[in-house]
Design a protein around this motif. Structure first.
Motif, mmCIF file in Angstrom:
data_model
loop_
_atom_site.group_PDB
_atom_site.id
_atom_site.type_symbol
_atom_site.label_atom_id
_atom_site.label_comp_id
_atom_site.label_asym_id
_atom_site.label_seq_id
_atom_site.Cartn_x
_atom_site.Cartn_y
_atom_site.Cartn_z
ATOM 1 N N SER A 111 -8.021 0.652 -6.716
ATOM 2 C CA SER A 111 -8.909 -0.442 -6.297
ATOM 3 C C SER A 111 -9.640 -1.037 -7.490
ATOM 4 O O SER A 111 -10.830 -1.325 -7.428
ATOM 5 C CB SER A 111 -9.914 0.063 -5.260
ATOM 6 N N PHE A 112 -8.916 -1.199 -8.609
ATOM 7 C CA PHE A 112 -9.537 -1.738 -9.810
ATOM 8 C C PHE A 112 -9.779 -3.243 -9.713
ATOM 9 O O PHE A 112 -10.701 -3.776 -10.302
ATOM 10 C CB PHE A 112 -8.662 -1.446 -11.034
ATOM 11 N N ASP A 113 -8.898 -3.945 -8.990
ATOM 12 C CA ASP A 113 -9.042 -5.382 -8.810
ATOM 13 C C ASP A 113 -8.401 -5.768 -7.485
ATOM 14 O O ASP A 113 -7.728 -4.947 -6.862
ATOM 15 C CB ASP A 113 -8.417 -6.153 -9.980
ATOM 16 N N ILE A 118 -0.287 -8.238 0.312
ATOM 17 C CA ILE A 118 -0.850 -7.584 1.498
ATOM 18 C C ILE A 118 -0.364 -6.140 1.541
ATOM 19 O O ILE A 118 0.832 -5.866 1.438
ATOM 20 C CB ILE A 118 -0.423 -8.326 2.773
ATOM 21 N N VAL A 119 -1.285 -5.196 1.689
ATOM 22 C CA VAL A 119 -0.932 -3.778 1.696
ATOM 23 C C VAL A 119 -1.680 -3.079 2.824
ATOM 24 O O VAL A 119 -2.693 -3.571 3.322
ATOM 25 C CB VAL A 119 -1.277 -3.093 0.350
ATOM 26 N N SER A 120 -1.162 -1.917 3.210
ATOM 27 C CA SER A 120 -1.864 -1.072 4.168
ATOM 28 C C SER A 120 -2.859 -0.197 3.411
ATOM 29 O O SER A 120 -2.930 -0.232 2.183
ATOM 30 C CB SER A 120 -0.861 -0.208 4.934
ATOM 31 N N VAL A 121 -3.605 0.594 4.129
ATOM 32 C CA VAL A 121 -4.658 1.392 3.510
ATOM 33 C C VAL A 121 -4.082 2.578 2.741
ATOM 34 O O VAL A 121 -4.526 2.903 1.639
ATOM 35 C CB VAL A 121 -5.650 1.880 4.579
ATOM 36 N N LYS A 122 -3.091 3.236 3.298
ATOM 37 C CA LYS A 122 -2.596 4.483 2.728
ATOM 38 C C LYS A 122 -1.677 4.232 1.528
ATOM 39 O O LYS A 122 -0.963 3.241 1.486
ATOM 40 C CB LYS A 122 -1.840 5.284 3.782
ATOM 41 N N THR A 166 7.740 -2.147 -9.574
ATOM 42 C CA THR A 166 6.848 -3.305 -9.437
ATOM 43 C C THR A 166 5.484 -2.932 -8.872
ATOM 44 O O THR A 166 4.497 -3.640 -9.106
ATOM 45 C CB THR A 166 7.471 -4.375 -8.518
ATOM 46 N N ARG A 167 5.403 -1.832 -8.162
ATOM 47 C CA ARG A 167 4.170 -1.535 -7.433
ATOM 48 C C ARG A 167 3.001 -1.133 -8.336
ATOM 49 O O ARG A 167 1.894 -1.665 -8.188
ATOM 50 C CB ARG A 167 4.447 -0.464 -6.372
ATOM 51 N N GLY A 171 -0.584 -3.127 -9.398
ATOM 52 C CA GLY A 171 -1.844 -2.439 -9.149
ATOM 53 C C GLY A 171 -2.055 -1.988 -7.729
ATOM 54 O O GLY A 171 -3.196 -1.723 -7.313
ATOM 55 N N VAL A 172 -0.972 -1.863 -6.944
ATOM 56 C CA VAL A 172 -1.125 -1.493 -5.531
ATOM 57 C C VAL A 172 -0.699 -0.052 -5.251
ATOM 58 O O VAL A 172 -0.806 0.405 -4.107
ATOM 59 C CB VAL A 172 -0.340 -2.456 -4.617
#
Length: 216
Positions: A111-113, A118-122, A166-167, A171-172
């Motif tokens: 959670s740096f930026d 769109i992503v889920s929480v986990k 890519t993930r 940053g996700v």
């Protein structure tokens, strides 16, 4: 290969998944270092980041689920109904298992930026890495003709690796999420493939230890 090759490979993949799940995430220095480094990289490479944003969509549900449905339908239409059911069951059960693991581990994402997609929480394991590996490797094993299987497997793994990479760039995900995702995909598909081949051999009356194959 010996009779222990596949079980040992499966055990090695499972061990990597467990280790990545235990040590990785926001308190693992290498994970933190990689994701922090990509913050600066994205700021200085806007055009490349846009290209990666487009490419990463190949690992999303909007692409992979239709691929599974089309390939399943194609196999069914060709009369290869056993392969169609195996392919569908392998990929979709794997997707369900990924969601179950995410719920059980409950690892927060980086959670740096702000997230560029769109992503889920986990976070653990990466759905893109897991599901692209599940789908592409299953395509190579269950759908591709036997004469093309090795090439399809190589191409599928290469594409799944590229999608997974890519993930963290975006940053996700933590890098250990990606590694676990690849390993889970290989482990799940490999287990289904081995069981399906054993079932096929049993149905045809073939016995690995029979005199007919020279090892009786």
């Amino acid at each position: 290969m010996t009779r222990w090759t596949y079980p040992l490979l499966g055990l090695a993949l499972l061990l990597v998944i467990v280790i990545a799940g235990v040590i990785g995430g926001p308190y693992f220095a290498p994970d933190m270092a990689v994701d922090r480094w990509f913050i600066g990289w994205r700021a200085g490479h806007v055009d490349q980041t846009r290209a990666i944003l487009a490419f990463t969509q190949l690992g999303g549900s909007l692409v992979l689920v239709p691929v599974v449905l089309i390939a399943t339908g194609w196999l069914w239409w060709r009369g290869e109904r056993r392969e169609a059911l195996l392919f569908f069951a392998t990929t979709m059960s794997g997707r369900a298992m990924v969601e179950l693991i995410k719920w059980a581990v409950d690892r927060p994402r980086p959670s740096f930026d702000p997230y560029p997609v769109i992503v889920s929480v986990k976070s653990f394991p990466s759905g893109h890495a897991s599901n692209s590996t599940l789908t592409l490797v299953s395509l190579a094993l269950f759908v591709a003709p036997a004469r093309w299987r090795a090439a399809a497997l190589t191409a599928g793994i290469a594409l799944a690796v590229a999608i997974g990479c890519t993930r963290p760039v975006l940053g996700v995900h933590w890098p250990t999420d990606i590694i676990a995702g690849w390993c889970f995909g290989l482990l799940w598909v490999g287990a289904w493939w081995r069981l399906s081949r054993r079932g096929e051999a049993a149905a045809s009356g073939y016995s690995p230890a029979s005199p007919a194959d020279g090892r009786g």
